[in-house]
Design an enzyme around this catalytic site. Structure first.
Site, PDB file in Angstrom:
ATOM      1  N   ASP A 147      50.091  39.466  38.126  1.00 31.96           N
ATOM      2  CA  ASP A 147      48.710  39.536  37.658  1.00 31.96           C
ATOM      3  C   ASP A 147      47.918  40.553  38.466  1.00 31.96           C
ATOM      4  O   ASP A 147      48.298  40.910  39.588  1.00 31.96           O
ATOM      5  CB  ASP A 147      48.030  38.166  37.791  1.00 31.96           C
ATOM      6  N   MET A 157      36.781  32.028  36.066  1.00 28.36           N
ATOM      7  CA  MET A 157      36.455  33.169  35.201  1.00 28.36           C
ATOM      8  C   MET A 157      35.060  33.013  34.596  1.00 28.36           C
ATOM      9  O   MET A 157      34.861  33.182  33.397  1.00 28.36           O
ATOM     10  CB  MET A 157      37.514  33.328  34.106  1.00 28.36           C
ATOM     11  N   LYS A 164      45.176  41.347  33.576  1.00 31.19           N
ATOM     12  CA  LYS A 164      44.216  40.918  32.559  1.00 31.19           C
ATOM     13  C   LYS A 164      42.857  40.834  33.207  1.00 31.19           C
ATOM     14  O   LYS A 164      42.727  40.438  34.363  1.00 31.19           O
ATOM     15  CB  LYS A 164      44.597  39.555  31.975  1.00 31.19           C
TER      16      LYS A 164
END
Length: 467
Positions: free
Chosen positions: A248, A383, A270
């Site tokens: 990641d 997030m 991402k």
């Protein structure tokens, strides 16, 4: 890295040392372990140096070093313990284009000699760029205690056996052979001597000659919040064995450094509301490398089973018939709560804990807002930086107290971490004002402990003063 570590072949090469006192003796004790030709220049050498010369372990010349003595030298040491003489030697050596080390003078040295753990032919060099020799010695002492003396014998016999091991195919089977010898059968045989070690090599070779290459496998590994010391032992082992690592965006370089140098490292980043590697592409990468027979680590920040789209990737592997395992990690909410001195659950306060995401694949994520707004509820929000105003509005709309504490923890568990105490009524404003650039988790319903809050306030004041 100012000094690049290398291992220099000095067999039958000339190494020149100028000096005859204690500093010279200290360097010579190390240099005499090499296969180099040692030349010492000193008008008044110490008795130890004279004794080594008498044993023909070095060549001693009873005068100061001259420019003509540098011909053919590979390295030069200035160990005169005299600033003027060391500077003279350094000037001659530099003019001749030869690397020099001036003892206790980092600025005048072209190279430095690290602290060394010697298990010949296994050598561990420890350097601190000259900044902390005491620390280097402490590390050396620790390694000396942990590396058995038999390690050198294992390595020497293993080196002689390499031509036999070439019968094994390159790659995983050959690495498995050496791993089995050095970490299992070899150390067991070492107590019985050379013959037992050689027998262990032959036994391992026969076992691996008939072995089939391991099928491809994918390990989903949680990298934790970013501190390498918070990795599990199983995660460290998976990284060490991986042929391919697909990681990641939030996995820090310090953790990727733990991988084998030969491993293929691929980023599959991402970013919420930003550029991302399509999930279909990540699935395809896992299947491609798994089918090739590689041992793959899919390295996810935090815990792989929390907001990591794990089941989508598992589904792709199951459809392709590729085996997989999951290695859990420490999730960001746990690291953040530990950092602010609080517990995610507490008797009499909350008997449940919710972990939610500020956005999903379709945008800002809807939640059970009434449950989240209840007094005493604790929620870890992942997030959520760009969703702060949305979260604030929904919670207030569903009855949450404006004074509900919210703690924003940026880069939880890392050296550059930051704690931002807030309240629900000013959450969006605080998020904008502090603008965390690293990954941030919000702890709804938790304020930092008094001590943590005081430290955070002092750090914030200093940051503003230097801004």
């Amino acid at each position: 890295m100012q000094h690049f570590p290398i291992f220099l072949d000095v067999a039958d090469k000339a190494i020149v040392l100028s000096g005859g006192g204690e500093a010279a003796i200290a360097k010579l004790r190390l240099l005499l372990k090499t296969e180099a030709q040692i030349h010492v220049y000193a008008p008044h050498p110490a008795p130890e140096i004279e004794a080594w010369a008498a044993e023909a372990r070095l060549t001693l010349t009873l005068r100061p070093l001259g420019a003509e003595d540098l011909s053919g030298a590979t390295l030069v040491y200035a160990a005169n313990e005299d600033t003027v003489e060391d500077a003279r030697v350094a000037g001659m050596t530099t003019e001749a284009g030869i690397l020099i080390n001036v003892v206790d003078n980092l600025e005048a040295s072209a190279f430095i000699t690290p602290a060394i753990v010697d298990r010949d032919p296994v050598t561990v060099a420890i350097g601190t760029e000259g900044a902390a020799p005491v620390l280097a010695r402490a590390i050396k002492r620790d390694l000396e205690e942990r590396l058995p003396q038999s390690l050198g014998l294992l390595a020497r016999l293993g080196k002689r056996f390499r031509s036999h091991a070439d019968a094994l195919p390159m790659g995983r089977i050959r690495r498995d052979f050496w791993s089995a010898f050095y970490f299992r059968s070899g150390p067991r045989a070492a107590a019985s001597g050379r013959e037992a070690i050689n027998a262990a090599l032959e036994t391992e070779l026969q076992a691996h000659l008939g072995a089939e290459a391991r099928p491809g496998h994918v390990s989903f590994v949680g990298a934790g919040p970013g501190d390498p010391e918070l990795l599990t032992l199983k995660a460290r082992r998976a990284l060490d064995e991986a042929d391919v690592i697909i990681h990641d965006r939030l996995v820090p370089a310090e953790i990727l450094e733990l991988a084998r140098r030969e491993a293929i490292i691929l980023e599959a980043g991402k970013e919420g509301f930003g550029p991302s590697t399509p999930q279909e592409r990540i699935n395809a990468m896992l299947v491609e490398h798994g089918h090739s027979g590689a041992q793959v680590v899919r390295l996810k920040s935090g815990d792989a089973v929390i907001f990591g789209r794990l089941e989508e990737e598992i589904g792709a592997l199951d459809a392709a018939g590729i085996a997989h395992t999951t290695v859990p990690g420490i999730t960001a909410a746990s690291a953040a709560a530990a950092q602010i001195g609080r517990s995610l659950t507490a008797r009499g306060r909350n008997s449940e804990l919710r972990l939610i995401t500020g956005h999903d694949v379709e945008g800002l994520a809807e939640q059970d807002w009434q449950a989240l707004a209840r007094p005493g509820a604790v929620t870890g929000i992942y997030m959520g930086k760009r969703a702060a105003r949305f979260l604030q509005g929904r919670l207030l709309m569903h009855g949450a107290s404006p004074e509900t504490p919210v703690t924003i923890v940026e880069s939880a568990g890392r050296p550059n971490s930051r704690v931002i105490p807030s309240r629900l009524c000013r959450l969006a404003e605080d998020m904008t004002a502090h603008s965390p650039s690293g990954p941030a988790v919000m702890l709804l319903g938790l304020a930092p402990s008094h001590e943590t809050a005081s430290v955070a306030a002092r750090i914030e004041t200093k940051l503003k003063e230097h801004a």
